[in-house]
Design a protein around this motif. Structure first.
Motif, mmCIF file in Angstrom:
data_model
loop_
_atom_site.group_PDB
_atom_site.id
_atom_site.type_symbol
_atom_site.label_atom_id
_atom_site.label_comp_id
_atom_site.label_asym_id
_atom_site.label_seq_id
_atom_site.Cartn_x
_atom_site.Cartn_y
_atom_site.Cartn_z
ATOM 1 N N UNK A 94 40.764 45.552 36.535
ATOM 2 C CA UNK A 94 39.474 45.656 35.827
ATOM 3 C C UNK A 94 38.351 45.514 36.843
ATOM 4 N N UNK A 95 38.492 44.548 37.756
ATOM 5 C CA UNK A 95 37.468 44.391 38.799
ATOM 6 C C UNK A 95 38.132 43.845 40.058
ATOM 7 N N UNK A 96 37.547 44.207 41.190
ATOM 8 C CA UNK A 96 38.108 43.765 42.473
ATOM 9 C C UNK A 96 36.984 43.336 43.407
ATOM 10 N N UNK A 97 37.145 42.185 44.030
ATOM 11 C CA UNK A 97 36.317 41.833 45.189
ATOM 12 C C UNK A 97 37.287 41.562 46.334
ATOM 13 N N UNK A 98 36.795 41.292 47.504
ATOM 14 C CA UNK A 98 37.726 40.960 48.588
ATOM 15 C C UNK A 98 38.402 39.613 48.344
ATOM 16 N N UNK A 99 37.820 38.822 47.466
ATOM 17 C CA UNK A 99 38.392 37.500 47.224
ATOM 18 C C UNK A 99 39.405 37.511 46.084
ATOM 19 N N UNK A 100 39.169 38.337 45.079
ATOM 20 C CA UNK A 100 40.010 38.222 43.871
ATOM 21 C C UNK A 100 39.975 39.513 43.069
ATOM 22 N N UNK A 101 40.853 39.556 42.070
ATOM 23 C CA UNK A 101 40.879 40.741 41.191
ATOM 24 C C UNK A 101 41.238 40.312 39.779
ATOM 25 N N UNK A 102 40.792 41.101 38.830
ATOM 26 C CA UNK A 102 41.212 40.898 37.432
ATOM 27 C C UNK A 102 41.994 42.117 37.023
ATOM 28 N N UNK A 103 42.984 41.879 36.187
ATOM 29 C CA UNK A 103 43.884 42.975 35.811
ATOM 30 C C UNK A 103 43.346 43.764 34.627
ATOM 31 N N UNK A 104 43.734 45.009 34.602
ATOM 32 C CA UNK A 104 43.378 45.877 33.472
ATOM 33 C C UNK A 104 44.154 45.450 32.232
ATOM 34 N N UNK A 105 43.725 45.966 31.094
ATOM 35 C CA UNK A 105 44.439 45.690 29.851
ATOM 36 C C UNK A 105 45.822 46.334 29.882
ATOM 37 N N UNK A 106 46.646 45.918 28.931
ATOM 38 C CA UNK A 106 47.959 46.559 28.758
ATOM 39 C C UNK A 106 47.758 47.960 28.221
ATOM 40 N N UNK A 107 48.613 48.872 28.636
ATOM 41 C CA UNK A 107 49.743 48.703 29.554
ATOM 42 C C UNK A 107 49.373 48.993 31.010
ATOM 43 N N UNK A 108 48.053 49.258 31.256
ATOM 44 C CA UNK A 108 47.652 49.763 32.585
ATOM 45 C C UNK A 108 47.881 48.741 33.694
ATOM 46 N N UNK A 109 47.925 47.464 33.303
ATOM 47 C CA UNK A 109 48.201 46.403 34.278
ATOM 48 C C UNK A 109 49.487 46.702 35.065
ATOM 49 N N UNK A 110 50.390 47.452 34.423
ATOM 50 C CA UNK A 110 51.684 47.747 35.074
ATOM 51 C C UNK A 110 51.783 49.190 35.565
#
Ligand code: PLP
Length: 416
Positions: free
Chosen positions: A267-283
């Protein structure tokens, strides 16, 4: 399905019309009409699937999910429609539970690498069976070596039947997962998965079903079965290669960490961290197999249009006929005769090695598979190095089984 609908499907099944949908069946091999008895390895594709893929590439192709332009939106829509077809095909509760992978192998590896690595610890037990394909053995061996889990193997009987009582005895409070085939690619045995799921759940374990073979012969309802994971490949279901499916219950997918990292799955990315997309796209990291997913949707339309019950009945007829014809050949031994088995027929001949059988029948235009069928531990259990295997699909006929019988008689005569 109602009895009446079942009868309509059976009456409507016209194998000659079906055959006309498969262009490849019109070709010759070594100057003889092709007899394709290798659908358990990979099935042929009907025009409807070929055309669906061609239409995408000729008229609609663009990358999905990221673009706001017209083609990207069309392709995204096509792909999500295909996902919805898979959902309906398996009767999953939500399209969020349908993850596109490359094949059954990747689906099982995804569960092992994500759920297994995250939730299993040393001493936990995973139960598989003696008739697993390598793709449902090796990922668990990886975990065994990495995490110290124990791999337990449920036995099969001499006829290839799944031994439910022996399986039940393996379950205990340390059993965390039962990963088992729904149908054996060597023996044709159909595992009583409803009982397996019930027993495993009573022991507190999750269940993964390898549906690579079953899904083409048996209607699958994941909610009715109550399995936790179900894996299959598009290419065995008359769809394209390069596309597979992992069904998993939503709560499990929610709890599981991503399997691969990259585009599409965040869902979002920085050089420090990331958040995952919703299902099923996380995989689903990276550009997916777009045209192949659409082709799989077309394949599902195709088989559901014919009716899984009608297909199953047609194939059961072929299996019964083949059993009867092959039984008349001197020195031929059928491997796997469990009651209720589906349309895979493995055999050996006392006069010839399976590779010689395969080579000789190939000259008659017949494609069968020979070898260990990616199930070497099962070969060891059966005490054979290899078998010959004829597997039947919805386009095969009794007349083709006659051709095979004649060719096998020829093998017997050739080797004396
Ligand atoms: N499981 C079974 C029972 C199979 O028959 C196969 C393929 O033959 C697989 C898994 C692996 O399928 P794929 O090679 O499409 O990943």
């Amino acid at each position: 399905m109602s009895v009446q609908a079942d009868i309509v499907e059976r009456v409507a099944f016209d194998v000659e019309a079906v055959r006309r949908d498969f262009p490849i069946l019109a070709r010759e091999v070594h100057g003889k009409p092709l007899v394709f008895f290798d659908s358990a390895a990979s099935a042929q594709k009907p025009r409807q699937v070929l055309e669906a893929e061609r239409r995408i590439y000729e008229h609609e192709y663009a990358n999905v999910h990221r673009g706001i332009h017209y083609l990207s939106q069309i392709c995204t829509d096509r792909m999500e429609t295909a996902r919805e077809k898979v959902r309906a095909f398996l009767n999953a509760a939500s399209a969020r539970e349908i993850v596109f992978t490359r094949n059954t192998t990747e689906s099982i590896n995804l569960v092992a690498a994500s759920w297994g690595r995250h939730f299993l610890k040393e001493g936990d037990e995973v139960v598989i069976s003696e008739m697993e394909h390598h793709s449902n053995i090796i990922p668990w061996q990886f975990l065994r070596d990495e995490k110290g889990i124990l791999l337990r193997v449920a036995p099969v009987g001499d006829d290839g039947e799944f031994l439910l009582n022996e399986f039940a005895e393996m379950l205990n409070e340390r059993t965390r997962l039962v990963a088992i085939t729904h149908m054996s690619n060597v023996l044709g045995t159909v595992v009583p998965v409803r009982d397996v799921v019930r027993m495993a759940h009573q022991a507190g374990a999750k269940v993964l079903l390898d549906g690579a073979q079953a899904v083409t012969h048996i209607p699958v309802d994941v909610r009715d079965l109550d399995c936790d994971f179900y894996a299959f490949s598009g290419h065995k279901l008359y769809g394209p290669s390069g596309i597979g499916v992992l069904y998993a219950k939503e709560a499990l997918l929610d709890a599981m960490p991503p399997y691969m990292g990259g585009g599409e799955m965040i869902r979002s990315v920085t050089f420090e961290a990331a958040e995952w997309a919703d299902l099923p796209y996380k995989f689903e990291a990276g550009t997916p197999a777009i045209a192949q997913a659409v082709g799989l949707g077309a394949a599902i339309d195709y088989v559901t249009g014919l009716g899984l019950h009608a297909i199953g009945a047609h194939e059961s007829d072929l299996l019964a006929y083949a059993n009867q014809r092959l039984a008349s050949i001197d020195g031929l031994k059928l491997i796997g005769t469990a009651p209720g088995k589906a349309s895979v027929l493995s055999f050996t001949m006392s006069c010839a090695h399976p590779h010689d059988i395969g080579t000789l029948v190939d000259r008659a235009g017949i494609a069968i598979r020979v070898g260990h069928h990616c199930a070497q531990p099962l070969m060891d259990r059966l005490g054979v190095a290899a078998t010959a295997r004829a597997s039947f699909g919805l386009y095969n006929t009794r007349a083709e089984i006659d051709v095979l019988t004649e060719a096998l008689e020829g093998v017997r005569e050739f080797f004396g």
